[in-house]
Design a protein around this motif. Structure first.
Motif, PDB file in Angstrom:
ATOM      1  N   THR A  59       0.853  -1.182   0.000  1.00 44.74           N
ATOM      2  CA  THR A  59       0.000   0.000   0.000  1.00 44.74           C
ATOM      3  C   THR A  59       0.888   1.231   0.000  1.00 44.74           C
ATOM      4  OG1 THR A  59      -1.709  -1.135   1.226  1.00 44.74           O
ATOM      5  CG2 THR A  59      -1.766   1.265   1.264  1.00 44.74           C
ATOM      6  N   ILE A  85       1.236  -3.798  10.841  1.00 47.50           N
ATOM      7  CA  ILE A  85       1.595  -2.982   9.692  1.00 47.50           C
ATOM      8  C   ILE A  85       3.114  -2.827   9.671  1.00 47.50           C
ATOM      9  CG2 ILE A  85       1.307  -0.735   8.575  1.00 47.50           C
ATOM     10  CD1 ILE A  85      -1.252  -2.391   8.630  1.00 47.50           C
ATOM     11  N   VAL A 124      12.077   6.526  10.059  1.00 50.42           N
ATOM     12  CA  VAL A 124      11.725   7.657   9.198  1.00 50.42           C
ATOM     13  C   VAL A 124      10.862   8.619   9.984  1.00 50.42           C
ATOM     14  CG1 VAL A 124      10.415   8.321   7.153  1.00 50.42           C
ATOM     15  CG2 VAL A 124      11.851   6.261   7.110  1.00 50.42           C
ATOM     16  N   GLU A 170      10.281  12.181  12.637  1.00 52.86           N
ATOM     17  CA  GLU A 170      10.490  12.434  14.055  1.00 52.86           C
ATOM     18  C   GLU A 170       9.556  11.562  14.854  1.00 52.86           C
ATOM     19  OE1 GLU A 170      12.550  15.083  15.399  1.00 52.86           O
ATOM     20  OE2 GLU A 170      13.354  14.753  13.400  1.00 52.86           O
ATOM     21  N   GLN A 206      -6.034   5.179  -5.457  1.00 54.85           N
ATOM     22  CA  GLN A 206      -5.979   4.822  -4.044  1.00 54.85           C
ATOM     23  C   GLN A 206      -7.148   5.337  -3.244  1.00 54.85           C
ATOM     24  OE1 GLN A 206      -1.896   5.728  -2.719  1.00 54.85           O
ATOM     25  NE2 GLN A 206      -2.311   4.216  -1.133  1.00 54.85           N
ATOM     26  N   PHE A 239      -8.351   6.711   0.504  1.00 56.64           N
ATOM     27  CA  PHE A 239      -7.843   7.296   1.747  1.00 56.64           C
ATOM     28  C   PHE A 239      -8.999   7.459   2.723  1.00 56.64           C
ATOM     29  CE2 PHE A 239      -4.915   8.734  -1.531  1.00 56.64           C
ATOM     30  CZ  PHE A 239      -3.681   8.469  -0.962  1.00 56.64           C
ATOM     31  N   LYS A 291      -4.541   1.710  12.911  1.00 57.95           N
ATOM     32  CA  LYS A 291      -3.266   1.060  13.199  1.00 57.95           C
ATOM     33  C   LYS A 291      -2.151   2.062  12.918  1.00 57.95           C
ATOM     34  CE  LYS A 291      -4.852  -3.517  11.881  1.00 57.95           C
ATOM     35  NZ  LYS A 291      -4.192  -4.508  12.736  1.00 57.95           N
ATOM     36  N   THR A 292      -1.059   1.933  13.651  1.00 63.13           N
ATOM     37  CA  THR A 292       0.061   2.827  13.380  1.00 63.13           C
ATOM     38  C   THR A 292       0.778   2.347  12.122  1.00 63.13           C
ATOM     39  OG1 THR A 292       1.629   1.525  14.624  1.00 63.13           O
ATOM     40  CG2 THR A 292       0.425   3.196  15.838  1.00 63.13           C
ATOM     41  N   LEU A 293       1.682   3.154  11.641  1.00 64.67           N
ATOM     42  CA  LEU A 293       2.435   2.798  10.444  1.00 64.67           C
ATOM     43  C   LEU A 293       3.586   1.844  10.763  1.00 64.67           C
ATOM     44  CD1 LEU A 293       2.512   6.290   8.766  1.00 64.67           C
ATOM     45  CD2 LEU A 293       1.503   4.261   7.783  1.00 64.67           C
ATOM     46  N   LEU A 336       8.326   3.578  10.415  1.00 61.24           N
ATOM     47  CA  LEU A 336       7.816   4.884   9.970  1.00 61.24           C
ATOM     48  C   LEU A 336       7.228   5.586  11.182  1.00 61.24           C
ATOM     49  CD1 LEU A 336       6.053   3.769   6.682  1.00 61.24           C
ATOM     50  CD2 LEU A 336       8.360   4.673   6.976  1.00 61.24           C
ATOM     51  N   ARG A 373       6.958   9.009  11.865  1.00 65.55           N
ATOM     52  CA  ARG A 373       6.095  10.165  11.609  1.00 65.55           C
ATOM     53  C   ARG A 373       6.115  10.415  10.116  1.00 65.55           C
ATOM     54  NH1 ARG A 373       2.960  13.661  10.980  1.00 65.55           N
ATOM     55  NH2 ARG A 373       2.844  15.805  11.697  1.00 65.55           N
ATOM     56  N   VAL A 374       4.937  10.381   9.501  1.00 70.40           N
ATOM     57  CA  VAL A 374       4.852  10.632   8.070  1.00 70.40           C
ATOM     58  C   VAL A 374       3.888  11.792   7.863  1.00 70.40           C
ATOM     59  CG1 VAL A 374       4.152   9.681   5.847  1.00 70.40           C
ATOM     60  CG2 VAL A 374       5.356   8.244   7.481  1.00 70.40           C
ATOM     61  N   VAL A 394      -0.158  11.654   7.091  1.00 70.48           N
ATOM     62  CA  VAL A 394      -0.748  10.345   7.361  1.00 70.48           C
ATOM     63  C   VAL A 394      -0.691  10.037   8.859  1.00 70.48           C
ATOM     64  CG1 VAL A 394      -0.632   7.878   6.880  1.00 70.48           C
ATOM     65  CG2 VAL A 394      -0.118   9.523   5.077  1.00 70.48           C
ATOM     66  N   VAL A 425      -2.927   3.795   9.420  1.00 70.54           N
ATOM     67  CA  VAL A 425      -3.625   3.084   8.348  1.00 70.54           C
ATOM     68  C   VAL A 425      -4.735   2.260   8.961  1.00 70.54           C
ATOM     69  CG1 VAL A 425      -1.646   2.903   6.796  1.00 70.54           C
ATOM     70  CG2 VAL A 425      -2.054   1.116   8.472  1.00 70.54           C
ATOM     71  N   VAL A 453      -7.231  -1.384   7.991  1.00 75.41           N
ATOM     72  CA  VAL A 453      -7.379  -2.520   7.085  1.00 75.41           C
ATOM     73  C   VAL A 453      -8.862  -2.735   6.853  1.00 75.41           C
ATOM     74  CG1 VAL A 453      -6.846  -4.940   6.710  1.00 75.41           C
ATOM     75  CG2 VAL A 453      -5.276  -3.511   8.011  1.00 75.41           C
ATOM     76  N   GLY A 486      -9.271  -6.766   3.342  1.00 80.88           N
ATOM     77  CA  GLY A 486      -7.842  -6.895   3.592  1.00 80.88           C
ATOM     78  C   GLY A 486      -7.052  -5.751   2.994  1.00 80.88           C
ATOM     79  N   VAL A 536      -5.330  -2.298   2.649  1.00 83.86           N
ATOM     80  CA  VAL A 536      -4.757  -1.347   3.599  1.00 83.86           C
ATOM     81  C   VAL A 536      -5.000   0.074   3.089  1.00 83.86           C
ATOM     82  CG1 VAL A 536      -2.660  -0.612   4.784  1.00 83.86           C
ATOM     83  CG2 VAL A 536      -2.979  -3.018   4.236  1.00 83.86           C
ATOM     84  N   VAL A 537      -5.544   0.917   3.949  1.00 81.65           N
ATOM     85  CA  VAL A 537      -5.913   2.277   3.542  1.00 81.65           C
ATOM     86  C   VAL A 537      -5.278   3.300   4.479  1.00 81.65           C
ATOM     87  CG1 VAL A 537      -7.894   3.873   3.481  1.00 81.65           C
ATOM     88  CG2 VAL A 537      -8.085   1.602   2.458  1.00 81.65           C
ATOM     89  N   PRO A 538      -4.538   4.274   3.939  1.00 80.02           N
ATOM     90  CA  PRO A 538      -3.957   5.307   4.810  1.00 80.02           C
ATOM     91  C   PRO A 538      -5.039   6.221   5.404  1.00 80.02           C
ATOM     92  CG  PRO A 538      -2.877   5.259   2.651  1.00 80.02           C
ATOM     93  CD  PRO A 538      -4.122   4.428   2.542  1.00 80.02           C
TER      94      PRO A 538
END
Lengths: 184, 775
Positions: A69, A88, A180, A182, B512, B514, B597-599, B603, B605-606, B609, B612, B614, B618, B620-622
């Motif tokens: 994804t 995840i 990746v 902070e 996608q 979201f 759910k966390t990334l 990852l 801090r993105v 986003v 995500v 589910v 099944g 997976v969606v941010p």
């Protein structure tokens, strides 16, 4: 200790130092012998023409044929995330990270070969071109990485080993799995 | 003031105490063999001390007394006045057992079953002599104590007796007088011990989270299984049709062929038999599968509900500390306030509970500070002298609503407008066209404050904007304000029941999907292309007399959107901290509950986003992060309120301040702070000198003054500045070591704009405050 110094205490001290030195040497000998038989396990994988490896104790599982994804605005070497039994996990394009060639361009969402690796507490999936054997190599056969390596690669390769008639770069998982962003 | 709900605190205490008691018990055993373990001695001392303190807090004085004695002994051991010896363990175990007994029977009169004074006496004896006096039932123990060498010998030579005996004794003495009063009591005590063990199990939260992870996977595969059951039924229907068609063909064949070829007839019969069997078996299988699936479905949804319930705790666990907090705040602000708590048993996810404390405290602080009027004003307004703050929690569907309301002065929309105008948040035209309700929401603007003075509490940059951002960002909820002038103000916090599940709108952008948290969505629209107006190169739409900027979500996210433009462009408008913005998407997919759910660990801090989810299939969606989206969108379209650039600052000339301070050190310290931040600094050694400089025509952007100075105090200086027609516009910041409330009140009276005590003084506080006042 001077040869002329013949006082009994000095002689005794000199003798003691000699005994200690010998003992230290013999201990060091034992150490060398032990490390000679010590081996480390490696999982081999291929990126284009080259072979690399990850230490087996950093491998959680081999994960094949999955769909990634995409997450917007990630660093270019992170392809996205996958759902592995409810957990995840991010997906790293290790070839892009090390700036080496790969058979695939990883532009699609399907990936055939993944290795889920961890370097506590970080977990990620490395996508590779082919997953090879698990081998044991003597620890002392590890060599420092090639000095001619590109700086980008040198950071991510902690050592190299010559095995099965090829030179294999051992991936530095700590470096590859640097988080990746902070911490929140 | 509300009565403390002592029972809830006692429960907390019992939980906490069991941990300390466990540790102390283990500590005694370890100490027997290792009596010089400094670390352990320190830890046991701390544990005894904590037990003493917290038992006293909840009113369990007897526990506090016993712990106090233990602490005394540990202090002596730590300071080397005595040495721990195994002989002391008896008294320790007895004391610990006594505490366990008292804790379990908290609030009951147990003087019949246990002789506290005797326990205390024995502990005192240990503390006094280093040797325990012998409890009646204790067999003689040769426990030489004072001489260190002997002690060493003792611990080395009889480790087995010393580690076993105390345990036996503690059993014998479960309740000291139980032995005398006969067996039934002891049996009762044991029974009690058992039930307690069954009632609670402590589990690490990660373990629960891992379990929830797996449960949500089970839920997803169950959804798939249900789909398979439906597919199977479809196959069965197909086979049904095939069989019917075959029956028709067979009937026709019988007419046409009339016994021509017996082998064909045989084959037809075989085929008929096979098809009937297949049809029957398929029907049976489909039915069985459907039954199994629906049975599992019930179990799975129960499993999900119960496992989610594992993390739920009543809000009272957090609310119960508020009466005290409000009392302290009321005292601090010299108000008379009563706190009413409703719905304390409403349950909430532990993670949310942990996060909710600070925003609520902040809102209540605001209510006490700005909402509730001083007693005299209240009497004058015909209100009861004592103000009331109501804290109410209730569940509404899958959300929890928490309201904090006060019967204070309410928010005056005109004052808010004026303050916002003064601080440049809005233009005069905007102020005029703004409804009262819209004006009220200006309090969520970053850096906004209507307060006449900045104290370090409201002046440390923690405004309602931060609270709201926290609620939206961390708790995926929303914060609203309702107020009636003179009647009071209500803040309403709406947050999802659990951080694990929220409602979300699924939108498609390009290929996608979201998810957008529903709590932040104001509305979803379908806009005609001609409704989109271009203003200064930006696209906007008009909506209920408001102009809403719109951007393409695909551009903000940096993904490829669909190029096709439909007649009705789908737009989601998001609201966050007083801003509204429309995001163009390719299509709406639907609204549903999603599991957050966390990334993952890698990852951390993105941008854009938040996590995500589910979906059932099944996929997976941010989940998008609304504050990030708004920020990036504003940057993208140049809508962001521009911070003055360096060039502009040069153009305006450096900002200049006057520091009035008689202490050379402080003066130079402040000077260096401001100069480092690019200010031009003038100084004066006292108030009079400062005022003289200002009257001589020194132009400054702000005055920073000490209070106690020769010739003219900071208060007098402030008064003089504020009384001067020319100077009164200059903001005055009082920096002082005076921390008493009267002094602060005097500062306010004098007309100071900010008041910073040196105890909280740090560079950033000072610079932030001045910076804010100048803006």
């Amino acid at each position: 200790m001077s040869e002329n110094d013949t006082s009994p205490t000095a002689a005794l001290a000199g003798r003691a130092a000699e005994i200690l030195r010998q003992r230290a040497e013999s201990l060091a000998q034992v150490d060398l012998e032990q490390s000679a038989v010590e081996t480390i396990g490696l999982l081999l994988f291929r990126l284009a023409e080259e072979w690399y490896a990850v230490r087996i104790d950093g491998v959680r599982e081999i994960y094949n044929d999955f769909e990634v994804t995409r997450i917007p605005r990630l660093p270019s070497h992170v392809l996205g995330v996958i759902n592995v039994r409810g957990e995840i996990i991010s997906v790293i394009n290790v070839a892009a990270l090390m700036r080496v060639a790969s058979d695939q361009d990883h532009s699609g969402v399907r990936e055939p070969n993944g290795i889920i690796v961890s370097s506590e507490p970080f977990v990620s999936t490395l996508v590779v071109d082919e997953i090879g054997d698990i081998i044991d190599v003597p620890r002392d056969s590890l060599e420092p990485p090639l000095s001619t390596l590109d700086k980008n690669q040198a950071d991510f390769v902690s050592a190299s080993v010559y095995t099965q008639e090829r030179l294999v770069g051992i991936i530095n998982l700590e470096k590859v799995l640097e988080p990746v962003g902070e911490p929140v | 003031m509300v009565e403390f709900d002592r029972t809830a605190f006692i429960k907390k205490f019992q939980e906490e105490a069991s941990e300390y008691l466990q540790r102390l018990n283990e500590g005694v055993i370890t100490l027997e063999s290792d009596p010089d373990n400094r670390e352990l001695i320190d830890q046991m001392l701390r544990d005894a001390h904590t037990l003493k303190g917290s038992s006293r807090m909840v009113g369990l004085i007897e526990i506090s007394d016993v712990s106090h004695k233990l602490e005394d002994i540990m202090v002596k051991v730590r300071d080397g006045e005595m040495r721990y010896s195994p002989g002391m363990s008896d008294a320790f175990f007895e004391a610990l057992d006594t505490i366990v007994f008292l804790s379990e029977n908290a609030g009951k009169d147990v003087s019949e079953q246990i002789d506290i004074p005797a326990v205390l006496d024995r502990l005192s004896a240990v503390a006094a002599s280093g040797e325990p006096s012998k409890p009646p039932s204790t067999p003689e123990v040769a426990a030489p104590v004072s001489a260190p060498e002997q002690g060493m010998e003792a611990s080395a030579s009889e480790p087995s007796t010393s580690s076993v005996e105390p345990l036996q004794k503690s059993q014998v003495r479960q309740a000291p007088s139980a032995a005398r009063r006969g067996a039934p009591h002891q049996a009762a005590a044991e029974e009690k011990l058992q039930t307690r063990v069954q009632q609670t199990v402590r589990i690490r939260t990660e373990q629960v989270d891992r379990l929830l992870n797996l449960v949500s996977e089970v839920v997803i595969s169950q959804i798939k299984t249900e789909q398979h059951a439906r597919d199977l039924r479809a196959v069965q229907a197909l086979s049904n049709e095939v069989h019917q068609a075959w029956s028709r063909v067979r009937a026709r064949l019988a007419d046409v062929e009339d016994g021509a070829d017996s082998s064909l007839d045989e084959d037809i019969e075989i085929l008929e038999g096979l098809m009937s069997d297949e049809w029957r078996q398929l029907a049976a299988l489909a039915k069985e599968y459907a039954d199994d699936t629906s049975r599992t479905s019930t179990v799975v949804s129960d499993l999900q509900e119960h496992s989610m319930g594992l993390r739920m705790l009543p809000v009272s666990t957090v609310f119960n500390s508020f009466p005290r907090a409000v009392r302290d705040l009321a005292h601090q602000f010299k108000k008379d306030v009563n706190l009413v708590i409703e719905g304390g048993d409403t349950e909430l996810d532990k993670k949310v509970l942990e996060e909710i404390n600070d925003p609520l405290i902040h809102i209540m602080r605001n209510a006490v500070d700005h909402g509730i009027e001083p007693v005299d004003d209240r009497i004058a307004a015909g209100k009861p002298p004592k103000g009331t703050i109501r804290l109410a929690a209730r569940q509404e569907g899958d959300q929890i609503v928490i309201e904090v309301s006060d019967d204070g002065a309410g928010i005056d929309p005109d004052k808010v407008r004026a303050a916002a105008l003064r601080k440049g948040f809005i233009t005069a035209t905007e102020a005029k066209s703004m409804s009262d309700r819209e004006a009220m929401y200006l309090i969520f603007e970053p850096g906004f404050s209507t307060s006449a003075i900045i104290t370090e509490i409201s002046g440390r940059g923690v405004g309602m904007d931060v609270v709201r951002e926290f609620v939206v960002d961390k708790l995926k909820g929303s914060l609203d304000v309702f107020s009636e002038l003179g009647q009071g103000t209500m803040f309403r916090l709406t947050i999802p029941l659990t951080l694990a599940i929220i409602r979300a709108l699924l939108v498609r952008v390009g290929e996608q999907v979201f998810a957008l948290p529903t709590a932040s969505i104001e509305e979803t629209l379908r806009v005609d292309p001609q409704e989109i107006i271009k203003v200064e190169g930006r696209e906007v739409i008009r909506r209920q007399r408001r102009t809403i900027p719109i951007v393409h979500l695909s551009e903000v996210l940096g993904v490829t959107g669909s190029a096709a433009r439909t007649n009705k462009t789908p737009v989601v408008t998001l609201g966050f901290s007083g801003h509204r913005m429309g995001f163009i998407v390719d299509s709406f997919v639907g609204e549903q509950q999603i599991v957050i759910k966390t990334l993952g660990t890698h990852l951390q801090r993105v941008d854009n986003v938040a996590g995500v989810t589910v979906l059932g299939a099944g996929e997976v969606v941010p989940i998008l992060n609304v504050p990030d989206l708004m920020n990036n969108a504003r940057q993208l379209s140049g809508l962001r309120r521009r911070e003055p650039t360096a060039a502009e600052q040069v153009e305006k000339g450096p900002r200049r301040i006057l520091i009035c301070e008689d202490s050379f050190t402080t003066r130079e310290l402040e000077r260096s702070i401001f100069e480092a931040a690019g200010y031009e600094v003038e100084t004066a050694v006292d108030g009079a000198a400062g005022l003289a400089k200002l009257r001589e025509g020194l132009k400054v952007d702000a005055v920073v003054t000490d209070v106690q100075m020769p010739n003219m105090t900071g208060f007098q200086l402030t008064k003089a500045i504020k009384a001067d027609a020319i100077l009164q516009g200059i903001p005055v910041v009082i920096v002082t070591s005076l921390e008493r409330e009267e002094e602060k009140a005097e500062g306010i009276e004098a007309g100071a704009d900010a008041y910073i005590t040196k105890s909280v003084f740090n560079q950033d506080t000072l610079l932030d405050t001045v910076d804010r006042l100048i803006r």
